[in-house]
Design a protein around this motif. Structure first.
Motif, mmCIF file in Angstrom:
data_model
loop_
_atom_site.group_PDB
_atom_site.id
_atom_site.type_symbol
_atom_site.label_atom_id
_atom_site.label_comp_id
_atom_site.label_asym_id
_atom_site.label_seq_id
_atom_site.Cartn_x
_atom_site.Cartn_y
_atom_site.Cartn_z
ATOM 1 N N LEU A 278 0.837 -1.201 0.000
ATOM 2 C CA LEU A 278 0.000 0.000 0.000
ATOM 3 C C LEU A 278 0.876 1.257 0.000
ATOM 4 O O LEU A 278 0.669 2.183 -0.804
ATOM 5 C CB LEU A 278 -0.922 0.003 1.217
ATOM 6 C CG LEU A 278 -2.073 -1.007 1.210
ATOM 7 C CD1 LEU A 278 -2.745 -1.061 2.586
ATOM 8 C CD2 LEU A 278 -3.105 -0.637 0.146
ATOM 9 N N LEU A 391 -6.485 4.024 -0.647
ATOM 10 C CA LEU A 391 -5.207 3.529 -0.133
ATOM 11 C C LEU A 391 -5.017 3.961 1.320
ATOM 12 O O LEU A 391 -4.600 3.164 2.164
ATOM 13 C CB LEU A 391 -4.064 4.073 -0.996
ATOM 14 C CG LEU A 391 -3.942 3.501 -2.409
ATOM 15 C CD1 LEU A 391 -2.981 4.348 -3.250
ATOM 16 C CD2 LEU A 391 -3.467 2.055 -2.369
ATOM 17 N N LYS A 394 -7.323 1.952 3.623
ATOM 18 C CA LYS A 394 -6.847 0.587 3.796
ATOM 19 C C LYS A 394 -5.672 0.526 4.780
ATOM 20 O O LYS A 394 -5.584 -0.378 5.605
ATOM 21 C CB LYS A 394 -6.440 0.006 2.439
ATOM 22 C CG LYS A 394 -7.623 -0.341 1.534
ATOM 23 C CD LYS A 394 -7.136 -0.805 0.172
ATOM 24 C CE LYS A 394 -8.314 -1.124 -0.743
ATOM 25 N NZ LYS A 394 -9.046 -2.336 -0.300
ATOM 26 N N ILE A 469 -3.596 -5.705 -4.128
ATOM 27 C CA ILE A 469 -4.368 -5.139 -3.011
ATOM 28 C C ILE A 469 -5.745 -5.787 -2.991
ATOM 29 O O ILE A 469 -6.537 -5.627 -3.920
ATOM 30 C CB ILE A 469 -4.486 -3.611 -3.154
ATOM 31 C CG1 ILE A 469 -3.094 -2.981 -3.112
ATOM 32 C CG2 ILE A 469 -5.359 -3.034 -2.058
ATOM 33 C CD1 ILE A 469 -3.075 -1.505 -3.419
#
Length: 474
Positions: A278, A391, A394, A469
């Protein structure tokens, strides 16, 4: 633990919920901190020539940005490495005061060395304010709004790209560069005084408060080297500085893997861990985006576009980021994962498409001629904005609770590092391809071709990483 989250029942999933009566005060405080960092970065870049004309120090010109960026990285790290028991609200107060003190030093500076001290102090406070915005998300907002808050912060950076130079131009036009700093002082005082009432008091839930001095030192040295690399004229020195920066970062990562005292959250230094991918995706996306710094030069040199128009055309990158962030704010699960992948693909494709668009010597004297450039620049920013907030969400979502301050601080750090390395790499490519020697039309054509071909490579890496991801972590 006191949290605004506890007072918000059944929150709307709309981004406008961030401005509801219960959340508005905190949104203004956190968004205001990001705004100060973002706008001030661009204001100073615009008024810098006026500063040099007034107090001298042309040989130190680049350090106005270099010290601000390096201190900003250290400031974001401080959010996670603050003394045990020091709450985030206290850090906010300290950050606002620090930024104000730095602004005051800049405003009264009689010589460039004094102004550089002010820029370093300013950058340190700004870095803390930016890092705090992400650190506070989990305390201020219910989880359903984390993505919306991240979207707001991303949109602020997009708007700042236009607002900063505009404000800086107004101050510079009137020879009032000192006023550009002094107006920030009362604002930071208000922010510091208001924090006690507008931000929640939250418990310090970190399990490890030891300071990773070695990693911090290596990272700061790498940032300084790469920023210096973007300013030196000799290509061989630039390459050596960037190589040294890479070695320092690699050393820092190696130490992170083995050390019990970490700068980053657990797993961030191991590519096999999702959180590492990430951060790396964010880093690569910012590297690619920074290649837009040469677009105004190519527009003016190769296509007879005026400086004013070229400035507004480049602002399309920021507009694209903001529009995409707002459009994708409601995405979740598979939609969010697809948005990240699509964003990386769009950014990379748009960057590569600048080769046939900019690497020509055709005047943009008609709409049909510059329309492809408009689309390409807009999509560069659109691609980053499409996936950035997801992003961020997450990262916060998969990090251990006791390390979420580290994770939040690392988001701002990654953004700054990506920009710094991207700018330096773009400088090496452009200069190596002939931007200055032979220069002129021939040098511009060669530089535009090689720059956007090679700067698309980090984008390809981001695309590969984006496919790893998993939607389940949304």
């Amino acid at each position: 633990m006191s949290s605004i989250e506890n007072t918000a029942s059944n929150p709307s999933s709309s981004v406008f919920a961030l401005f509801s009566p219960k959340l508005l005060p905190a949104t203004l405080m956190l968004g205001g901190g990001v705004t100060l960092y973002a706008v001030e970065s661009y204001i100073t870049a615009t008024i810098a020539p006026s500063i040099v004309r007034d107090i001298g120090g042309l040989e130190l010109f680049a350090w106005m940005t270099t010290l601000f960026v390096a201190a900003g990285v250290l400031g974001s790290i401080t959010v996670a490495t603050r003394p045990k028991g020091m709450g985030l609200r206290a850090v906010y107060v300290a950050a606002a005061i620090t930024f104000g003190v730095g602004s005051l030093i800049c405003a009264v500076a009689p010589l460039m060395p004094v102004l550089l001290v002010g820029r370093a102090v300013q950058g340190y406070g700004a870095g803390m304010l930016s890092g705090l915005a992400y650190a506070f998300i989990r305390f201020v907002y219910p989880e359903v709004l984390w993505r919306k808050a991240s979207t707001l912060y991303a949109a602020i950076w997009g708007v700042a790209t236009v607002l900063g130079p505009t404000l800086g131009g107004l101050f510079a036009a009137g020879g009032a560069w000192r006023e550009a700093f002094i107006v920030l002082v009362p604002l930071t005082v208000i922010m510091a005084l208001s924090a006690r009432w507008l931000l929640p008091a939250v418990a310090d839930d970190r399990s490890d408060t030891r300071t990773p001095l070695i990693q911090i030192g290596l990272l700061l040295a790498a940032v300084l080297f790469v920023n210096i690399a973007s300013t030196v004229e000799h290509g061989s020195y630039t390459v050596l500085l960037i190589a040294a920066s890479i070695v320092l970062v690699a050393t820092m990562v190696a130490i992170e893997r083995k050390s019990d005292t970490r700068l980053l959250p657990y797993g961030a230094a191991m590519l096999g861990n999702p959180i590492s991918r990430l951060y790396l995706t964010m880093f690569m996306a910012m590297m690619v985006l920074t290649s837009d710094i040469y677009i105004p030069y190519f527009l003016q040199t190769l296509h007879d576009v005026t400086p004013l128009v070229s400035g507004y055309l480049v602002a399309l990158v920021a507009l694209g980021w903001t529009v995409a962030a707002l459009l994708s704010a409601s995405f979740s699960g598979k939609q969010a994962a697809i948005a990240i992948i699509a964003g990386c693909i769009l950014e990379t494709a748009a960057t590569a498409s600048l080769i046939p668009v900019l690497a020509t010597a055709t005047p943009f004297d008609a709409v049909a001629r510059f329309a492809p450039a408009v689309v390409a620049m807009f999509l560069m920013g659109f691609g980053v904005g499409l996936g950035w907030a997801h992003l961020v969400t997450k990262v916060i979502g998969i990090t251990r609770r006791t390390e979420q301050d580290k994770a939040s601080a690392a988001i701002s750090m990654t953004q700054s590092l990506g920009g710094a390395f991207g700018a330096a790499l773009a400088g090496v490519i452009a200069n190596g391809a002939g931007l200055t020697h032979p220069g002129g039309i021939a040098g511009g054509l060669s530089a535009a071709t090689w720059l956007y071909a090679l700067m698309a490579i980090p984008g390809l890496i981001a695309i590969v990483l984006s496919f790893t991801i998993r939607p389940a972590s949304a």
